[in-house]
Design a protein around this motif. Structure first.
Motif, short mmCIF file in Angstrom:
data_model
loop_
_atom_site.label_atom_id
_atom_site.label_comp_id
_atom_site.label_asym_id
_atom_site.label_seq_id
_atom_site.Cartn_x
_atom_site.Cartn_y
_atom_site.Cartn_z
N CYS A 288 0.85 -1.19 0.00
CA CYS A 288 0.00 0.00 0.00
C CYS A 288 0.88 1.24 0.00
N CYS B 84 0.07 5.31 4.39
CA CYS B 84 1.27 4.49 4.23
C CYS B 84 2.38 5.30 3.58
N CYS C 93 -5.27 1.85 -0.70
CA CYS C 93 -5.43 1.66 0.74
C CYS C 93 -6.07 0.31 1.06
N CYS D 237 -4.37 1.73 7.83
CA CYS D 237 -3.72 3.03 7.86
C CYS D 237 -3.05 3.36 9.19
S1 FES Z 1 -3.12 4.27 3.57
FE1 FES Z 1 -2.10 2.45 3.69
S2 FES Z 1 -3.41 1.15 4.65
FE2 FES Z 1 -4.46 2.99 4.57
#
Ligand code: FES
Ligand SMILES: Cc1cc2nc3c(=O)[nH]c(=O)nc-3n(C[C@H](O)[C@H](O)[C@H](O)COP(=O)(O)O)c2cc1C
Ligand code: SF4
Lengths: 782, 169, 435
Positions: free
Chosen positions: B87, B92, B128, B132
């Motif tokens: 991600c 992330c 995602c 997060c």
């Molecule tokens: S931004 Fe990576 S898991 Fe949500």
């Protein structure tokens, strides 16, 4: 539904509650732009072009999904709305190829029109555009992906409209793409409706693409020459060295009885007209047995002389005439008049594809009992007996589907095969192939007529409960079966009927008396007083030979001459060529068909797209045929009959009552370039004047038809403006015949065949070849 | 369609499909789960999968393709035995998701949507994945790994390579 | 495995059973599980709706629609079956709260679904989880099976004479399917394209039947509300924003995690106290307060209460409660790019403004970020985003446009720096393309 009152741009409007705002506005002359909206297809609200401002709503609303409501106040074209539309177009144009100069849709593209209207001319997009190669999905459907604006009209018309579901959407977001069901090709009915509805040049037609620009064509709306539905097709034509060539067929004005619809034959099956192997010079068989091209004078003189000699030597009964299912009413009428008054014979027939005679005698003058094609879009209940409209009457099939989908009409289908329309049927009854007559007995109350079960009882009960039923029957019903069917129908309250036959004017051929025992309007030959008066000539009063009897007579040496107009009986009826070896054979055709090959004289003839007149579809809708194309060297069948008569010593004025009756004008020809002349004709008609100076004017003959055939007494004005006029079949008075020989031979065409004519269409051939099933009847002829 | 000899799926999966189509008020609701489970077993949605699932549900193959091409987890090409999905979406990214992605690329010697030559790993940058607050996060097949550093990532890949990885399907 | 965090500022209502093994049905029962649904059966529909209305609970999926009111819209009589739909598609970047609910308290979701079913007269509920949540789906499936085994689900639940079934369902990777009508399409086995509204789901929803769709957190809150009473729940929160919600604090904070805080809790406090402040000793630059679709707040704008109304006043939205904290070493152009890339990737493609707009924005911002921008790009970005806003078929277009407008409005100087050829001070390794 009750009307509601609302305001658009300050104007007070009313419309039935539930009407979509976009339609209500359109009816009031307020045009709201839309890419994805298409009347009678499901709603999408995807293009966002139709946005309007509705009071008390926080955001702009889509007019295509908003039903009008009492007191609603709408702005349809404010600065805010203009900006929204402009931005939408800009967004679309961002990644859209600007290949308008070579795009088929250039000049008739809704995106171009909207860009022009909203002034989205500045190119804000400086990213690299995505290019994708054009794909060929079928012989007639090409797809240019970057041009697609994803309005989903094609997907919907294919699925909802056609019940084919051959198009879908794959991927998502900006990668979304219209996809065909065969991954890289289409498995479908090739109707081309997707192309028709595509607002841009994403879907293009194999017959038309990259051929010309829309404004370089003339567009002539005429009647399709193929099946018995009689759709209006608009032919795009262009002048070429040897005449006027047809470049495309489509359904641009949508005013015809076919509404939005046109099938693949109406759309692409015109190419036979442009073939280079068409006959353009008369042929006369020489002493060595070979054909030689000769002048018109020579050929006509020769044929006329021979026919005259035979008539004088052997009498009219030694001459036979076979007419066509694709020539106009005027030509058919003229042909029978020629046969009866000049050749002196009742030996006249045509390839019969439905038993209209029995239908007429069964109805026996009852009024209000026949249905036009348009009625099938609105009838609340329809019983379809026999036939497979999907293949044989595509427009009827479209109407039945639309009627079920949009009006919840109840469709009952009985057939020996699992025809596709059973999917729309409220109930479907599969019966044995020979069970059609028994079915009527059963419906009429004879429980033992068929092996009944719950399904059949329910079917019968449902039908008998209908208060207003339209019975559409195929040529499975003939003779006494039609009698029984009509009797059963009349036992219900408000039944109407439609008989299904094949080809553009098979109904007209029967109506116009291409029959050995009946004159135009189904008047028996022994009751010809009217005709004698009008023609000022005597007519033979005993029934002549029918088509099969003519060939028997030829075989026995009793038919000295045969005149075949626009028909291919040798192939259709499998006639042994040797049967005709002692018969003087005159053939008028476009091509050297199996029949023409045996002829002594062959006249190159024009087709339905190259002449004017009227035709009558199988439902009895009489329609105007306009001349669209032209081919140097060919003559209309009308002209040929008149000239032949002239050379046989007959008075053309007696054959065609031109110059008689009302008033004359300067006699303009009707042709592709004759927009002026057509307008002039309308004006003349409106003033009860008609151009009738020429012996080749079919409308002079139409006058006569209207005088002699009461059922054709329809509005001339409406006819000339291109509206269909229902034949007044109730004015047909015919005595039920004791027993008639059954000569009906259904054409058995598939979606992609059209008798002999279809075999000369390269496009139809390609389609047939690209479809492994269904296998077309290779022998189809007419 | 019952679990007949004609199925391309294992008896367990075929049985699961037989049950799935009975769970919902309409059969078609089983489509997306079926495609996912079919992919788990076959590795991707092959033409044969499309054909069989279309038959089981009673819809056209075009319908199946139209649906499957919409969902980003469904694929029509094989991937590695272990599909490493990194991600890089905002949370992330802020915690070095791109660094993890770059690291995986170097470690595995492959790029986005590529497969190692031994067929063991494939790599994918994904949107995602709902982890997060434990970023940066990676999913290998269906298993989540979060709070990652490049060192932890190495350890995980080593484990998988050595056959010690989780095998959740 | 997601780590559980605790903070003294938390008010534990919905997260009360987290970390206590409540995925086990017996444990759940021991922790007052399945009591609320029995009370609900006893007290009846009107009581449930009244309590829900009193609770001031507003949908946790993002839009914040009052849940009690939503339920009351469902017609009492219906020819078609009614359904309850639990939205566990959780795909908004910055959001991972439903994740912990499914993991730690799956039975609360089941119980909430049953209560919603009772309230609207439905006999069937669906729990839809995003495809990536396979391990959570298994937990949910087991919980459902256990509930059936105990006789809590199925025929005649708790001797009430009422039947109720629950089916779990999985997505397969599509953010747009989180939109309620798209979710119904997906559940019907179709492409995740939203439906035309009206009709609204409460009237014509799943399989054409009246449907209540709620976010998983909304649903999981329900049993707690009935247990503690609507009014008591409401009091915990702020005005017109009842109760608590799970906030995910992610990004550049010392203690990222999912915390249960009362509605109206101060954002600044959430970042600096609950989240432990900015990590690596850096300074705060900006906050995306409620998932990636909510307009960004600058460091100066964060003294605001975390509820639907206060966030609205601050020019942004509470959204899904995913607070993404951005430090001063972050390139906002890159952040904007990553955001729009997501929406470009997830646009369903149905309508023109969203399909074309997200793609165009992605390309342009990408070019600007990579140093290939031209002067008119910045105005163009704004023009495009503003012309998407409010014009798209569903709110995804807005979700893409709003943050973009925010970034270019509040951080225009960073975009200009990229234009002016200044090397990005926060340059990252070159990012791979997401196709
Ligand atoms: S931004 Fe990576 S898991 Fe949500
Ligand atoms: C593009 C888009 C994505 C959405 N994604 C989600 C989601 O992942 N989870 C969710 O609960 N709601 C999501 N929603 C909100 C739902 O449409 C719906 O409002 C919500 O499920 C209603 O539940 P609630 O009233 O309990 O909040 C999304 C909305 C949009 C427009
Ligand atoms: S999308 Fe629309 S234009 Fe297209 S028709 Fe509608 S909303 Fe209207």
């Amino acid at each position: 539904m009750a009307d509601v009152t609302f305001t658009v741009d300050g104007k007070k409007l009313t419309a039935p509650a539930g009407t979509l705002l976009i339609d209500a506005c359109k009816n009031a002359g307020i045009e709201i732009p839309a890419f994805c909206y298409y009347p009678n297809l499901s709603l999408q609200a995807a293009c966002r072009m139709c946005v309007v401002r509705i009071e008390k709503m926080p955001k702009l609303q889509t007019a295509c999904t908003t039903p009008v409501a009492e007191g609603m106040v709408v702005q349809s074209e404010t600065d805010e709305i203009k900006q929204a539309r402009k931005a939408t177009i800009e967004l679309l144009l961002g990644n859209h190829p600007l290949d308008c100069p070579v795009c088929d849709a250039g000049g008739e593209c809704e995106l171009q029109d909207m860009t022009f209207k909203y002034g989205a001319a500045e190119s804000k997009y400086i990213e690299i555009k995505q290019h994708r190669e054009e794909q060929q999905w079928s012989p007639v459907v090409y797809f240019d992906r970057p041009r697609c604006i994803l309005c989903y009209r094609c997907v919907r018309v294919c699925g909802e409209g056609m019940d084919v579901w051959a198009l879908g959407v794959e991927n998502r977001g900006v990668s979304s793409v219209i996809a065909p069901n065969g991954q890289d090709h289409l498995n479908c009915e090739e109707c081309g409706m997707c192309i028709d509805l595509c607002p841009v040049g994403a879907l293009t037609s194999g017959t038309y693409r990259y051929k010309t620009r829309p404004w370089e064509m003339n567009h002539v709306a005429t009647i399709c020459t193929h099946c018995g539905d009689g759709c209006k097709t608009t032919l795009g034509v262009r002048s070429v060295n040897d005449g006027v060539e047809i470049i495309r067929g489509d359904n641009r004005d949508k005013s015809g009885i076919n509404g939005d619809f046109l099938c693949n034959k109406g759309r692409y099956g015109f190419d036979f007209a442009n073939r280079t192997d068409r006959l353009t010079k008369p042929l006369v068989r020489q002493a060595d047995g070979k054909f030689a091209e000769v002048s018109w004078d020579k050929a006509l003189d020769f044929a006329a002389k021979k026919l005259r000699e035979i008539r004088e030597a052997k009498g009219g009964q030694a001459i036979g005439v076979i007419g066509s299912n694709r020539t106009t009413n005027e030509e058919n009428y003229l042909l029978q008049k020629f046969a009866r008054t000049i050749l002196g014979t009742n030996n006249i027939d045509h390839h019969r594809t439905a038993d209209y005679v029995s239908f007429a005698s069964a109805l026996n003058g009852k009024s209000g009992r026949t249905a036009g094609l348009r009625d099938t879009t609105s009838a609340p209940a329809i019983l379809l007996l026999g036939n497979n409209p999907t293949d044989q009457h595509p427009a009827l099939a479209w109407n039945l589907r639309s009627n079920v989908r949009l009006n919840r009409s109840r469709l009952y289908v009985a057939n020996h095969a699992e025809i596709k329309l059973r999917r729309q049927a409220k109930s479907f009854l599969q019966i044995p192939q020979d069970g059609y007559a028994s079915l009527i007995q059963y419906l009429g109350g004879n429980d033992g007529a068929i092996a009944a079960d719950d399904n059949t009882t329910a079917f019968r009960d449902a039908i008998r409960k209908e208060e207003s039923l339209l019975i559409v029957f195929g040529s499975e019903y003939r003779g006494r079966d039609i009698q029984a069917l009509v009797e059963f129908g009349l036992s219900l309250p408000n039944t109407k009927f439609a008989a299904l036959g094949d080809y553009a004017n098979s109904r007209g051929a029967a109506d116009m008396g291409l029959l050995p025992d009946l004159l135009p309007g189904y008047v028996p030959v022994n009751d010809a007083a009217h005709f004698v008066d009008e023609y000022g000539a005597t007519l033979p009063t005993t029934a002549g030979l029918d088509l099969l009897q003519m060939f028997d007579a030829a075989r026995n040496g009793d038919l000295a001459a045969l005149y075949v107009v626009g028909s291919n009986p040798v192939s259709r009826y499998g006639v042994d060529p040797s049967a005709l070896k002692n018969t003087f054979l005159v053939v008028q055709d476009m091509f050297l068909t199996e029949t023409a090959q045996l002829a002594d004289v062959v006249f190159p003839a024009a087709n339905l797209y190259e002449k004017a007149g009227t035709v009558t579809n199988t439902y009895g809708d009489i329609q105007l045929v306009k001349k669209a194309a032209d081919k140097a060297g060919v003559r209309t069948d009308f002209e040929l009959i008149v000239r032949l008569a002239d050379r046989m010593g007959a008075d053309p004025k007696k054959l065609v009552p031109f110059g008689r009756g009302s008033f004359a004008d300067m006699g303009q020809t009707r042709g592709a370039q004759s927009g002026e002349a057509d307008r002039h004709a309308v004006w003349l008609a409106a003033n009860h004047l008609e151009p009738k100076l020429s012996p080749f004017d079919p409308f002079a003959t139409l006058d006569e038809i209207q005088r002699l055939v009461p059922s054709y007494h329809v509005s001339r004005l409406e006819l000339l403006t291109g509206s269909e006029q229902p034949e007044k079949f109730d004015l047909v008075q015919i005595q039920p015949a004791a027993s008639r020989r059954d000569l009906v031979l259904p054409a058995e065409d598939t979606l992609f065949t059209s008798g002999t004519l279809g075999r000369y269409s390269g496009m139809l051939k390609d389609i047939v070849e690209s479809h492994t099933t269904p296998n077309p009847a290779e022998t189809a002829a007419d | 369609m019952s679990t007949s000899a004609t199925t391309i799926f294992s008896p367990e999966t075929a049985a699961r499909f037989d049950r799935l189509v009975t769970l919902y008020p309409v059969k078609r609701s089983a489509l997306i789960p079926m495609l996912l489970y079919a992919q788990d077993e076959i590795g991707y949605i092959s033409d044969a999968v499309v054909v069989e699932i279309a038959q089981r549900i009673g819809i056209s193959e075009l319908d199946v393709r139209s649906v499957l091409s919409y969902y980003s987890m469904l694929r029509t090409k094989p991937v590695g035995k272990y599909n490493v999905q990194v991600c890089t979406n905002i949370s992330c990214m802020l915690r070095d998701g791109y660094g993890i992605m770059e690291h995986c690329k170097k470690r595995l010697g492959i790029g986005h949507k590529e497969v190692t030559s031994d067929g063991l790993f494939s790599l994918e940058e994904v949107e995602c994945i709902g982890a997060c607050c434990w970023a940066p996060a990676v999913q290998i097949n269906y298993d989540f790994y979060d709070d990652l550093t490049t060192e932890k990532m190495d350890q995980i890949l080593d484990d998988y390579k050595a056959g010690r990885g989780k095998e959740t399907v | 495995m997601p780590r559980l965090v605790f903070h003294p500022e938390e008010v534990k209502i919905i997260s009360r059973r987290f970390g206590q093994g409540a995925a086990d049905i017996d444990k759940y029962i021991a922790l007052d599980g399945y009591k609320a649904v029995q009370t609900a059966i006893e007290k009846g529909v009107d009581w449930i709706i009244a309590e829900m209305k009193a609770s001031g609970l507003r949908g946790r999926g993002g839009a914040g629609f009052p849940t009690g009111m939503k339920w009351s819209f469902v017609p009492k009589q219906s020819e078609r079956p009614k359904y309850v739909l639990v939205n566990g598609d959780e795909s908004e970047p910055g959001t991972c709260k439903d994740h912990v609910i499914f993991l730690h308290d799956p039975h609360a979701v089941i119980e909430g679904t049953m209560i919603a079913g009772l309230a609207i007269g439905s006999k069937m509920g669906f729990i839809y989880l995003r495809g990536e949540y396979r391990y959570l789906l298994k937990i949910m499936e087991k919980a459902v099976a256990d509930a059936y085994a105990k006789g809590f689900l199925g025929k005649n639940i708790f001797g009430s004479g009422i039947d109720f079934d629950i089916v779990t369902q999985t997505g397969a990777g599509a953010y747009e399917v989180g939109e309620e009508s798209a979710l119904m399409e997906s559940l019907e086995g179709k492409r995740g394209v939203p439906r035309i509204k009206p009709p609204f789901p409460a009237v014509v929803g799943l399989y054409g039947g009246p449907t209540v769709i709620n976010n998983a957190e909304t649903i999981a809150s329900v049993p707690h509300i009935l247990l503690m009473g609507g009014e008591a729940y409401a009091k915990v929160g702020s005005e017109r924003n009842g109760g608590t919600r799970l906030f995910g604090i992610s990004g550049h904070v010392v203690n990222p995690g999912v915390y249960e805080l009362p509605m109206g809790y101060n954002l600044k406090k959430a970042i600096y106290e609950v989240g432990g402040g900015i990590s690596n000793g850096r300074k705060l630059k900006a906050v995306v307060p409620g998932g990636s679709s909510t307009p960004v707040l600058t460091a100066d704008e964060i003294d605001v209460g975390l509820d639907f109304d206060q966030m609205g006043k601050a020019g942004t939205m509470l959204g899904s409660g995913g607070i993404v904290v951005i430090d001063d070493q972050t390139c906002m152009v890159e952040f904007a790019l990553r955001t729009i890339k997501f929406y470009q990737h997830e646009s369903c493609g149905w309508c023109i403004p969203c399909r074309e707009g997200t793609d165009w924005l992605k390309k342009t911002i990408g070019r600007v970020h990579a140093g290939g921008g031209v002067a008119k790009d910045l105005d163009n970005i704004r023009y495009l985003a503003e012309n998407m806003l409010g014009r798209t078929f569903c709110p995804l277009g807005d979700a893409a446009a709003m943050p973009t407008i925010g970034f270019i409005k509040k951080f225009r100087h960073e975009f200009e720096d990229h234009l002016n050829g200044k090397p990005c001070p926060y340059a990252h390794a070159e990012e791979p393309a997401l196709v």
